[in-house]
Design a protein around this motif. Structure first.
Motif, mmCIF file in Angstrom:
data_model
loop_
_atom_site.group_PDB
_atom_site.id
_atom_site.type_symbol
_atom_site.label_atom_id
_atom_site.label_comp_id
_atom_site.label_asym_id
_atom_site.label_seq_id
_atom_site.Cartn_x
_atom_site.Cartn_y
_atom_site.Cartn_z
ATOM 1 N N TRP A 195 6.259 0.874 2.420
ATOM 2 C CA TRP A 195 7.149 0.077 3.373
ATOM 3 C C TRP A 195 8.283 0.551 3.634
ATOM 4 N N GLU A 196 9.075 1.413 2.789
ATOM 5 C CA GLU A 196 10.143 1.925 2.907
ATOM 6 C C GLU A 196 9.968 3.164 4.049
ATOM 7 N N LYS A 197 9.019 3.890 3.774
ATOM 8 C CA LYS A 197 8.976 5.265 4.511
ATOM 9 C C LYS A 197 7.579 5.081 5.190
ATOM 10 N N ALA A 252 0.945 -1.200 0.137
ATOM 11 C CA ALA A 252 -0.242 0.044 -0.127
ATOM 12 C C ALA A 252 0.922 1.054 -0.095
ATOM 13 N N TYR A 253 0.517 2.217 -0.782
ATOM 14 C CA TYR A 253 1.279 3.589 -0.952
ATOM 15 C C TYR A 253 0.159 4.586 -0.802
ATOM 16 N N MET A 254 0.557 5.820 -0.099
ATOM 17 C CA MET A 254 -0.423 7.000 0.110
ATOM 18 C C MET A 254 0.658 8.160 -0.279
ATOM 19 N N VAL A 255 0.340 8.766 -1.346
ATOM 20 C CA VAL A 255 1.016 9.869 -1.897
ATOM 21 C C VAL A 255 0.404 11.020 -1.523
ATOM 22 N N MET A 256 1.053 12.048 -0.989
ATOM 23 C CA MET A 256 0.548 13.329 -0.349
ATOM 24 C C MET A 256 0.964 14.412 -1.287
ATOM 25 N N ASP A 257 0.123 15.383 -1.868
ATOM 26 C CA ASP A 257 0.639 16.501 -2.608
ATOM 27 C C ASP A 257 1.516 17.739 -1.790
ATOM 28 N N VAL A 305 1.401 -1.497 9.344
ATOM 29 C CA VAL A 305 1.760 -2.960 9.250
ATOM 30 C C VAL A 305 2.191 -3.070 7.704
ATOM 31 N N ASP A 306 3.310 -3.596 7.393
ATOM 32 C CA ASP A 306 3.680 -4.027 6.100
ATOM 33 C C ASP A 306 3.723 -5.470 5.945
ATOM 34 N N ALA A 307 2.708 -6.067 5.434
ATOM 35 C CA ALA A 307 2.313 -7.458 5.445
ATOM 36 C C ALA A 307 3.078 -8.204 4.135
ATOM 37 N N ILE A 308 3.939 -9.279 4.463
ATOM 38 C CA ILE A 308 4.853 -9.574 3.263
ATOM 39 C C ILE A 308 4.416 -11.225 2.924
ATOM 40 N N ASP A 309 3.498 -11.685 3.715
ATOM 41 C CA ASP A 309 3.395 -13.058 3.501
ATOM 42 C C ASP A 309 1.699 -13.427 2.942
ATOM 43 N N VAL A 356 -1.698 0.462 -5.154
ATOM 44 C CA VAL A 356 -1.231 -0.784 -4.843
ATOM 45 C C VAL A 356 -0.127 -1.287 -5.781
ATOM 46 N N VAL A 357 1.023 -1.585 -5.318
ATOM 47 C CA VAL A 357 2.037 -2.050 -5.920
ATOM 48 C C VAL A 357 2.354 -3.537 -5.688
ATOM 49 N N GLN A 358 2.659 -4.204 -6.702
ATOM 50 C CA GLN A 358 2.979 -5.880 -6.461
ATOM 51 C C GLN A 358 4.793 -5.715 -6.105
ATOM 52 N N HIS A 359 4.807 -6.275 -5.146
ATOM 53 C CA HIS A 359 6.275 -6.316 -4.689
ATOM 54 C C HIS A 359 6.980 -7.499 -5.131
#
Length: 134
Positions: A67-69, A54-59, A79-83, A104-107
């Motif tokens: 997951w990185e920030k 999940a990504y949330m981009v703010m203007d 939560v960053d779910a990876i399984d 939504v990005v496929q990792h």
């Protein structure tokens, strides 16, 4: 019918089909009781791909939660779910007059986003809205 309850959270209720004599995992999408002006987005999906993000981009200010920030001013990924299955939850503590974009990005390399059965549930003062990914 699968029902989940926990203090401080909204109840979860969803119809689930389970084959006789089988075991099945079902993630529970319990959302904390939202405060006025708060928005919560919850991403869940099937077993493949194993990792969606999940990504949330703010203007304003320009900032991206993922997951990185995990935090930006007023926005946090809990939560960053990876399984597989999720949930991944991003909360905007106080919605401001700025642009927000949820992605939504496929990792992982297994499966496809289109076949993921991903759902994003967005809850705010205006109610709950459900979006199917793909």
């Amino acid at each position: 019918m699968l029902i989940g309850h926990r203090g401080g959270y909204t109840s979860f209720r969803e119809g689930v089909e389970i084959e006789p004599m089988t075991a099945q995992e079902q993630p529970l999408e319990l959302l904390s009781n939202d405060k006025k002006g708060q928005l919560t987005a919850v991403l869940t999906w099937g077993s493949r791909p194993s990792d969606l993000d999940a990504y949330m981009v703010m203007d304003q200010p320009s900032c991206t939660v993922n997951w990185e920030k995990r935090t930006c001013p007023g926005v946090a990924l809990s939560v960053d779910a990876i399984d597989s299955h999720g949930p991944e939850t991003i909360t905007i503590s106080s919605v401001k007059h700025t642009g927000y974009t949820f992605k939504v990005v496929q990792h992982s390399n297994d499966g496809t986003l289109l076949d993921s059965n991903a759902i994003v549930r967005v809850r705010s003062d205006y109610g709950e809205f459900v979006f199917k990914v793909g």
